[in-house]
Design an enzyme around this catalytic site. Structure first.
Site, PDB file in Angstrom:
ATOM      1  N   LEU A   1     -19.179  -6.244   6.678  1.00 40.12           N
ATOM      2  CA  LEU A   1     -19.633  -6.606   8.027  1.00 40.12           C
ATOM      3  C   LEU A   1     -19.882  -5.345   8.833  1.00 40.12           C
ATOM      4  O   LEU A   1     -19.163  -4.352   8.680  1.00 40.12           O
ATOM      5  CB  LEU A   1     -18.553  -7.428   8.736  1.00 40.12           C
ATOM      6  CG  LEU A   1     -18.322  -8.862   8.253  1.00 40.12           C
ATOM      7  CD1 LEU A   1     -17.047  -9.419   8.872  1.00 40.12           C
ATOM      8  CD2 LEU A   1     -19.512  -9.751   8.594  1.00 40.12           C
TER       9      LEU A   1
ATOM     10  N   GLU B   1     -13.009 -15.767  14.633  1.00 42.27           N
ATOM     11  CA  GLU B   1     -11.743 -15.926  13.909  1.00 42.27           C
ATOM     12  C   GLU B   1     -11.143 -14.548  13.683  1.00 42.27           C
ATOM     13  O   GLU B   1     -11.854 -13.540  13.726  1.00 42.27           O
ATOM     14  CB  GLU B   1     -11.995 -16.621  12.563  1.00 42.27           C
ATOM     15  CG  GLU B   1     -12.855 -15.785  11.643  1.00 42.27           C
ATOM     16  CD  GLU B   1     -13.436 -16.588  10.471  1.00 42.27           C
ATOM     17  OE1 GLU B   1     -12.647 -16.986   9.626  1.00 42.27           O
ATOM     18  OE2 GLU B   1     -14.676 -16.779  10.445  1.00 42.27           O
TER      19      GLU B   1
ATOM     20  N   LYS C   1      -9.871 -11.144  12.077  1.00 41.27           N
ATOM     21  CA  LYS C   1     -10.239 -10.356  10.896  1.00 41.27           C
ATOM     22  C   LYS C   1      -8.927  -9.925  10.254  1.00 41.27           C
ATOM     23  O   LYS C   1      -8.207  -9.077  10.780  1.00 41.27           O
ATOM     24  CB  LYS C   1     -11.066  -9.138  11.302  1.00 41.27           C
ATOM     25  CG  LYS C   1     -11.545  -8.336  10.113  1.00 41.27           C
ATOM     26  CD  LYS C   1     -12.629  -7.357  10.515  1.00 41.27           C
ATOM     27  CE  LYS C   1     -13.319  -6.760   9.307  1.00 41.27           C
ATOM     28  NZ  LYS C   1     -12.431  -6.031   8.423  1.00 41.27           N
TER      29      LYS C   1
ATOM     30  N   GLU D   1      -9.241 -14.148   2.245  1.00 38.65           N
ATOM     31  CA  GLU D   1      -8.435 -12.938   2.260  1.00 38.65           C
ATOM     32  C   GLU D   1      -7.066 -13.196   1.647  1.00 38.65           C
ATOM     33  O   GLU D   1      -6.365 -14.127   2.051  1.00 38.65           O
ATOM     34  CB  GLU D   1      -8.272 -12.537   3.737  1.00 38.65           C
ATOM     35  CG  GLU D   1      -8.294 -11.083   4.015  1.00 38.65           C
ATOM     36  CD  GLU D   1      -9.640 -10.402   3.781  1.00 38.65           C
ATOM     37  OE1 GLU D   1     -10.648 -11.086   3.512  1.00 38.65           O
ATOM     38  OE2 GLU D   1      -9.652  -9.176   3.842  1.00 38.65           O
TER      39      GLU D   1
ATOM     40  N   LYS E   1     -13.992  -4.919  16.368  1.00 38.19           N
ATOM     41  CA  LYS E   1     -12.705  -4.294  16.051  1.00 38.19           C
ATOM     42  C   LYS E   1     -11.862  -4.089  17.308  1.00 38.19           C
ATOM     43  O   LYS E   1     -12.398  -3.836  18.392  1.00 38.19           O
ATOM     44  CB  LYS E   1     -12.947  -2.926  15.391  1.00 38.19           C
ATOM     45  CG  LYS E   1     -13.617  -2.995  14.023  1.00 38.19           C
ATOM     46  CD  LYS E   1     -12.719  -3.633  13.013  1.00 38.19           C
ATOM     47  CE  LYS E   1     -12.750  -3.120  11.626  1.00 38.19           C
ATOM     48  NZ  LYS E   1     -12.652  -1.772  11.276  1.00 38.19           N
TER      49      LYS E   1
ATOM     50  N   CYS F   1      14.187  30.044  11.453  1.00 38.66           N
ATOM     51  CA  CYS F   1      14.386  28.706  10.908  1.00 38.66           C
ATOM     52  C   CYS F   1      15.558  28.017  11.612  1.00 38.66           C
ATOM     53  O   CYS F   1      16.652  28.581  11.676  1.00 38.66           O
ATOM     54  CB  CYS F   1      14.664  28.823   9.414  1.00 38.66           C
ATOM     55  SG  CYS F   1      15.198  27.289   8.662  1.00 38.66           S
TER      56      CYS F   1
ATOM     57  N   CYS G   1      10.061  29.223   6.460  1.00 37.65           N
ATOM     58  CA  CYS G   1      11.358  29.890   6.509  1.00 37.65           C
ATOM     59  C   CYS G   1      11.424  30.860   5.334  1.00 37.65           C
ATOM     60  O   CYS G   1      11.037  30.520   4.218  1.00 37.65           O
ATOM     61  CB  CYS G   1      12.457  28.833   6.392  1.00 37.65           C
ATOM     62  SG  CYS G   1      14.052  29.507   5.948  1.00 37.65           S
TER      63      CYS G   1
END
Ligand code: IVH
Length: 713
Positions: free
Chosen positions: A90, A123, A125, A182, A330, A422, A440
């Site tokens: 899509l 609907e 996704k 799906e 989206k 460190c 370090c």
């Protein structure tokens, strides 16, 4: 990524080529390996960039363009089967305007009047993987994944384990009907599965080997694409129908009508499925689904719109990889503002320092986020973040939350100072030239690196101590018996306690202690390699020792290199690049070993510059006594002696002369001192001959040297 479009055909072609390769790689990571590296939003940005350039340069569309390809190639272990109808993708939209444009395009394509309604279905996704279920004579005969859209993978046996999927269709159903939808895993089931995988790995004794999934989609894909359907059966997979492929007849003439029939036939369909008369209604459905997102039991990443009338769908057809009648709207990557409370530095098992943002807890997309990675010092500088700043956090799909923006603009405050030492062991932390990471240098004593270092020290190529495997090292470190390499040679002090440990018997304890004792006079090159100094691999360790013979001599070299670095300051007006080239050259010359360059020299200097390392080194050399390193040398009067070459050599290069000396077991030095045994002088030699004379050192010419070489036979 550049925001503007390329100006020339060449630039455009080059970028399209790079995009095709990059998008193909991400497709493979996502579809075939189930291990995405970038967020969906970042992926979409690549696809959109590709499309934008193709629109501006239509003649340059590549045959392998991502806009004409779908997904990735199928996995090797599953049979490949061609789809009766391709499984398409899509197009994406990210704004209401883009949705309106989609409907506008449809109107124009179908020449519809402005008032004619274009009903859409809306609907969720679902973030799963699409699957095509083929029913012949109302029996499920085949299930295929999308694969590359044209050819899918046969997952029939696996799909038969999913309870949501009907095995048969009612008598009224057509002879051939492919249901598409799906396969997914619910969020709660995904969390349970990961917990179970971890528990199983723990029970098997190795939690680090637990194969866990990054997100529900990968869990669903990994579970569906198993070789063994029994494994799939143990995974709680679900199915939601959203369309169809090949059919011998259709039970309705609208999308909503066919979907209603699928429900009658026993297929689950998303609750939020809606038929919308207008674009406004479709956008309202989008907002309702977005609002419900966090409460849904499964992950979704947008809303899918489809033209409801199937005769219109047929007329609209497809363009490239996607139908003109469908669109994925989206959701934006989720963002939130919060306060950066602190920047902590984590030290990895290999010594890399990684900054981590500690955040005021904030909910992003239904998940409470308290930490975000800042990657490295450059990223901190790019964002200009400091503790106390207000920041924008983004969580896209499954990726680790990222700080994308700093809202605090207060130029007066000092920038965050990346630690120079460190935080785990206090050793110096250095950034090598051309590298982004800061490391370090206290490898031998740094608790964060302890296990990795000790493992390396006893490994095959290093000291090769049998019976001291990873688990034992971890156990002894936890007991406080092992901190640094020298402790291995003091394990005998813990013999009694060891006998009391589960799984240890007198024999295994003594075998281990004997194996340790057997390494009291180790090979010097293996010992050096075992220390894990950066850039000093097994081969470089040997090359250095061929030349320097003993570990104390190498320590002297390390100290000389520190002094050389301190003394070689930038000259007035010299830029940093020129200075570092000059320094590197001086370092390589000082080492005097063709195979060991400036990187080795800097690593040695860094190592010996760190007092903790020097202590651990001294401690180790109190426990072990490696013999002088002599390479199976030809017996010669110069074996074990120190030779200096000076002046111009006429029959050979300086490097060849050095190599000759080394094969005779001699050490080659660049300067004449009391330790020198022989000076080989060619024409032009000056001060070194004079010094040799003063010190009473033997001097020969090139022919004299050749005679020494010849005498060794
Ligand atoms: S319709 C012609 N509906 O999204 C393509 N797809 O980006 C028809 N997806 O491959 C697809 N939920 O795997 C459709 N409700 C839904 C969906 C959905 C998830 C997936 C599907 C498709 C991909 C396209």
């Amino acid at each position: 990524m550049p925001a503007t479009l390329p100006q020339t055909d060449e630039e455009a072609a080059a970028e399209l080529e790079a995009l095709a390769a990059e998008i193909a790689r991400h497709n493979r990571l996502y579809h075939t390996d189930d291990a995405p590296e970038i967020s969906d939003a970042a992926y979409d940005a690549l696809v959109r960039r590709n499309l934008a350039i193709e629109t501006a340069f239509p003649s340059l569309v590549r045959p392998d363009s991502p806009s004409v390809q779908v997904g990735a190639a199928p996995a090797a272990h599953l049979a490949k089967v061609a789809h009766a109808r391709p499984m398409l993708s899509l197009d994406n939209a990210f704004s209401d305007e883009e949705v309106a444009e989609f409907v506008g395009r449809i109107r124009r394509f179908l020449s519809l009047g402005a008032d004619e309604p274009v009903a859409l279905t809306a609907e969720p996704k679902i973030d799963g993987l699409s699957c095509s279920l083929r029913y012949e004579n109302r029996r499920l005969v085949q299930a295929l994944t999308r694969g590359d859209g044209a050819v899918g993978e046969d997952v029939t046996a696996n799909v038969l384990t999913i309870a949501d999927i009907p095995r048969t269709l009612p008598a009224a159903a057509p002879d051939i009907f492919e249901v598409r939808g799906e396969v997914y895993m619910e969020k709660a089931a995904f969390a349970d599965l990961n917990a179970r995988l971890l528990a199983e790995a723990e029970a098997a004794g190795d939690p680090t080997k637990a194969r866990r999934f990054a997100n529900p989609r990968n869990a669903a894909a990994g579970s569906l694409r198993q070789k063994d359907a029994k494994v799939t059966e143990s995974r709680p997979l679900r199915f939601l129908a959203h369309g169809w492929g090949e059919t011998s007849a259709l039970p309705a003439d609208t999308q909503a009508g066919v979907v209603a029939t699928l429900v009658d036939w026993g297929f689950p369909v998303a609750d939020a499925f809606a038929r919308c008369e207008t674009t406004e209604a479709a956008l309202a459905a989008y907002r309702a689904i977005e609002a419900a997102r966090a409460d849904l039991p499964f992950d979704i990443d947008g809303v899918v719109y489809k033209v409801d009338r199937l005769d219109w769908q047929a007329r609209l057809g497809t363009i490239g990889r996607a139908p003109r009648w469908g669109l994925a709207h989206k959701f934006p990557a989720e963002r939130a503002q919060t306060t950066l409370n602190a920047i902590d530095i984590q030290v990895g098992r290999t010594g890399k320092l990684t900054p981590v943002a500690r955040l005021e807890p904030v909910t992003v997309g239904g998940v409470v986020v308290t930490n975000a990675t800042l990657h490295n010092a450059d990223e901190i500088a790019r964002l200009g973040v400091r503790p106390g700043d207000r920041v924008v956090l983004q969580r896209a799909g499954d990726v680790i939350p990222q700080i994308v923006e700093n809202l605090t603009r207060d130029e007066d405050r000092a920038a965050f100072a990346f630690p120079t030492h460190c935080p785990e062991c206090g050793s110096e932390a250095v950034r090598e030239e051309g590298e982004v990471d800061i490391r370090c240098t206290g490898g031998l004593i740094c608790p964060a690196q302890r296990i990795e270092r000790l493992k390396h020290f006893v490994s095959r190529g290093a000291l090769d101590i049998e019976g001291l495997g990873e688990k034992t090292i971890e156990q002894f470190v936890a007991l406080g018996w092992l901190k640094e390499p020298a402790d291995i040679f003091r394990l005998k002090d813990h013999r009694e306690a060891m006998l009391g440990l589960e799984g240890w018997k007198a024999k295994s304890v003594d075998n281990l202690l004997d194996a340790v004792e057997a390494k009291r006079a180790p090979d010097a090159a293996r010992l050096l390699f075992g220390l894990g100094i950066r850039h000093i691999g097994a081969v470089t360790a040997r090359d250095l020792l061929k030349h320097y013979t003993t570990l104390p001599a190498l320590r002297e070299l390390g100290e000389a290199l520190i002094a050389l670095r301190d003394a070689t300051q930038p000259a007035l007006g010299e830029d940093s690049t020129k200075h570092s080239v000059r320094l590197d050259k001086a370092i390589a010359e000082r080492i005097g070993v063709a195979q060991a360059g400036a990187a080795v020299g800097h690593a040695l200097a860094d190592f010996f510059h760190e007092p903790h390392n020097v202590e651990a080194w001294d401690d180790l050399l109190r426990e072990v006594s490696p013999p002088d390193y002599v390479v199976a040398a030809r017996a010669s009067e110069v074996s074990g002696k120190t030779v200096v070459f000076t002046g111009t050599l006429e029959t050979m290069s300086r490097d060849e002369a050095k190599a000759q000396a080394e094969t005779l077991g001699a050490r080659v030095s660049g300067s004449v001192s009391a330790k020198t045994d022989l000076v080989v002088a060619g024409p032009g030699a000056g001060s070194k001959i004079k010094k040799a004379g003063e010190l009473g050192i033997r001097v020969v010419d090139e022919a004299g040297w050749q005679a020494i070489v010849a005498a060794a036979g």
